[in-house]
Design a protein around this motif. Structure first.
Motif, mmCIF file in Angstrom:
data_model
loop_
_atom_site.group_PDB
_atom_site.id
_atom_site.type_symbol
_atom_site.label_atom_id
_atom_site.label_comp_id
_atom_site.label_asym_id
_atom_site.label_seq_id
_atom_site.Cartn_x
_atom_site.Cartn_y
_atom_site.Cartn_z
ATOM 1 N N THR A 66 -19.028 -10.169 12.767
ATOM 2 C CA THR A 66 -19.096 -10.509 11.346
ATOM 3 C C THR A 66 -19.445 -9.279 10.523
ATOM 4 O OG1 THR A 66 -19.769 -12.792 11.812
ATOM 5 C CG2 THR A 66 -20.248 -11.944 9.617
ATOM 6 N N SER A 67 -20.394 -8.486 11.031
ATOM 7 C CA SER A 67 -20.789 -7.265 10.336
ATOM 8 C C SER A 67 -19.638 -6.273 10.263
ATOM 9 C CB SER A 67 -21.988 -6.633 11.046
ATOM 10 O OG SER A 67 -22.337 -5.406 10.446
ATOM 11 N N LEU A 68 -18.934 -6.082 11.389
ATOM 12 C CA LEU A 68 -17.832 -5.121 11.422
ATOM 13 C C LEU A 68 -16.639 -5.589 10.596
ATOM 14 C CD1 LEU A 68 -17.827 -4.071 15.198
ATOM 15 C CD2 LEU A 68 -18.458 -2.637 13.241
ATOM 16 N N ASP A 69 -16.444 -6.900 10.519
ATOM 17 C CA ASP A 69 -15.277 -7.449 9.830
ATOM 18 C C ASP A 69 -15.493 -7.594 8.330
ATOM 19 O OD1 ASP A 69 -12.635 -8.345 9.976
ATOM 20 O OD2 ASP A 69 -13.238 -10.445 10.052
ATOM 21 N N HIS A 70 -16.708 -7.348 7.873
ATOM 22 C CA HIS A 70 -16.986 -7.449 6.436
ATOM 23 C C HIS A 70 -16.361 -6.268 5.693
ATOM 24 C CE1 HIS A 70 -19.061 -8.137 2.665
ATOM 25 N NE2 HIS A 70 -19.435 -6.860 2.682
ATOM 26 N N SER A 71 -15.758 -6.559 4.558
ATOM 27 C CA SER A 71 -15.146 -5.486 3.770
ATOM 28 C C SER A 71 -15.543 -5.615 2.311
ATOM 29 C CB SER A 71 -13.623 -5.522 3.893
ATOM 30 O OG SER A 71 -13.109 -6.759 3.443
ATOM 31 N N ALA A 72 -15.832 -4.476 1.706
ATOM 32 C CA ALA A 72 -16.125 -4.457 0.273
ATOM 33 C C ALA A 72 -14.822 -4.645 -0.495
ATOM 34 C CB ALA A 72 -16.789 -3.131 -0.092
ATOM 35 N N TYR A 73 -14.948 -4.893 -1.765
ATOM 36 C CA TYR A 73 -13.780 -5.169 -2.607
ATOM 37 C C TYR A 73 -12.776 -4.017 -2.540
ATOM 38 C CZ TYR A 73 -11.035 -6.226 -6.797
ATOM 39 O OH TYR A 73 -10.009 -6.484 -7.669
ATOM 40 N N LYS A 74 -11.535 -4.356 -2.183
ATOM 41 C CA LYS A 74 -10.409 -3.410 -2.098
ATOM 42 C C LYS A 74 -10.639 -2.298 -1.072
ATOM 43 C CE LYS A 74 -8.380 -4.087 -6.684
ATOM 44 N NZ LYS A 74 -7.905 -3.439 -7.927
ATOM 45 N N GLN A 75 -11.456 -2.569 -0.081
ATOM 46 C CA GLN A 75 -11.681 -1.602 0.986
ATOM 47 C C GLN A 75 -11.463 -2.257 2.341
ATOM 48 O OE1 GLN A 75 -15.325 0.616 0.768
ATOM 49 N NE2 GLN A 75 -15.248 0.822 -1.460
ATOM 50 N N ASP A 76 -11.060 -1.451 3.313
ATOM 51 C CA ASP A 76 -10.871 -1.965 4.666
ATOM 52 C C ASP A 76 -12.218 -2.168 5.344
ATOM 53 O OD1 ASP A 76 -8.106 -1.883 4.459
ATOM 54 O OD2 ASP A 76 -7.969 0.176 5.208
ATOM 55 N N SER A 77 -12.289 -3.150 6.214
ATOM 56 C CA SER A 77 -13.503 -3.374 6.988
ATOM 57 C C SER A 77 -13.631 -2.279 8.044
ATOM 58 C CB SER A 77 -13.455 -4.739 7.678
ATOM 59 O OG SER A 77 -12.455 -4.746 8.691
ATOM 60 N N ASN A 78 -14.831 -2.111 8.562
ATOM 61 C CA ASN A 78 -15.043 -1.129 9.620
ATOM 62 C C ASN A 78 -14.253 -1.480 10.875
ATOM 63 O OD1 ASN A 78 -16.847 0.609 8.246
ATOM 64 N ND2 ASN A 78 -18.536 -0.807 8.618
ATOM 65 N N LEU A 79 -14.028 -2.773 11.098
ATOM 66 C CA LEU A 79 -13.247 -3.203 12.246
ATOM 67 C C LEU A 79 -11.794 -2.753 12.094
ATOM 68 C CD1 LEU A 79 -13.634 -4.793 14.874
ATOM 69 C CD2 LEU A 79 -12.855 -6.832 13.657
ATOM 70 N N LYS A 80 -11.259 -2.921 10.894
ATOM 71 C CA LYS A 80 -9.880 -2.496 10.648
ATOM 72 C C LYS A 80 -9.751 -0.979 10.715
ATOM 73 C CE LYS A 80 -5.999 -3.204 7.484
ATOM 74 N NZ LYS A 80 -5.528 -3.950 6.298
ATOM 75 N N LYS A 81 -10.760 -0.272 10.215
ATOM 76 C CA LYS A 81 -10.744 1.186 10.284
ATOM 77 C C LYS A 81 -10.728 1.663 11.736
ATOM 78 C CE LYS A 81 -13.186 1.958 5.895
ATOM 79 N NZ LYS A 81 -14.465 2.387 5.262
ATOM 80 N N ALA A 82 -11.459 0.943 12.589
ATOM 81 C CA ALA A 82 -11.488 1.305 14.007
ATOM 82 C C ALA A 82 -10.119 1.107 14.648
ATOM 83 C CB ALA A 82 -12.537 0.474 14.736
ATOM 84 N N VAL A 83 -9.429 0.044 14.255
ATOM 85 C CA VAL A 83 -8.110 -0.243 14.822
ATOM 86 C C VAL A 83 -7.084 0.794 14.367
ATOM 87 C CG1 VAL A 83 -6.191 -1.876 14.910
ATOM 88 C CG2 VAL A 83 -8.541 -2.710 15.075
ATOM 89 N N ILE A 84 -6.985 1.017 13.062
ATOM 90 C CA ILE A 84 -5.954 1.929 12.564
ATOM 91 C C ILE A 84 -6.298 3.397 12.848
ATOM 92 C CG2 ILE A 84 -5.200 0.310 10.792
ATOM 93 C CD1 ILE A 84 -6.757 1.849 8.727
ATOM 94 N N GLY A 85 -7.560 3.673 13.173
ATOM 95 C CA GLY A 85 -7.952 5.032 13.507
ATOM 96 C C GLY A 85 -7.913 5.318 15.001
#
Length: 203
Positions: A66-85
């Protein structure tokens, strides 16, 4: 007359005693059935202790994802950043760092590494983090981002789905080549959906 009364009373007393015996036996059977159902354990079921451990692991895993999947407005979540990075490397925990299986000098860094080290490795919890996705043939494939061995029977799995678009990737061709995650719809901006699975278990 007195004899008949005595016989009648003894008959009634015997009936009452019999009824009390039946009621007592019914109560005892009910208590035994309830106790067996409440505490029944077989070799094929988890013990109460294991069930408690699984519940704890599930709670920890849900909080992490839940913490990793949280995203601020118009920003990618840390989980998504980990995937695309991700560059396709697989990492293992070596007691101090997450190191690449291809190059031990290459260590994992970022939000995923930080939260797992703080909440999981420090508490002696074994874990894997894997990406499951659809191939061009329509098959389901799983690749390990972090792999620390085969999970035990009391392991828990928590997952989150991450939607990837072509616009999320700096170089979609390089990403596909490095990770094996393909663009399943070249005609649109949709790239793929990644099911990120966190598996945790006690050693």
């Amino acid at each position: 007359m007195a004899f008949k009364f005595r016989t009648f009373w003894k008959s009634k007393e015997a009936q009452i005693n019999t009824l009390e015996g039946i009621i007592a036996a019914t109560i005892m059977i009910g208590v035994l059935v309830f106790a067996v159902q409440a505490t029944s354990l077989t070799p094929l079921t988890s013990s109460t202790a294991n069930a408690h451990v699984e519940a704890q692991l599930n709670s920890i895993g849900q909080d992490i994802m839940t913490s990793l999947d949280h995203s601020a407005y118009k920003q990618d979540s840390n989980l998504k950043k980990a995937v695309i990075g991700w560059n396709g490397d697989q990492y293992v925990w070596n007691s101090t760092h997450y190191v690449s299986t291809d190059d031990e000098n290459l260590t994992l860094s970022g939000s995923v590494q930080e939260i797992l080290e703080f909440t999981v490795t420090e508490n002696g919890i074994a874990h894997n983090l894997q990406y499951t996705f659809t191939t061009l043939d329509g098959d389901i494939r799983t690749e390990s981002y972090i792999y620390n061995g085969d999970p035990s029977d009391n392991a828990v799995i928590i997952s989150r789905k991450v939607l990837i678009s072509n616009t999320d990737l700096t170089n979609a061709t390089a990403f596909s080549s490095d990770t094996g995650i393909p663009d399943v719809d070249a005609a649109t901006d949709f790239y793929n959906i990644i099911d990120v699975k966190l598996t945790m278990w006690r050693m």
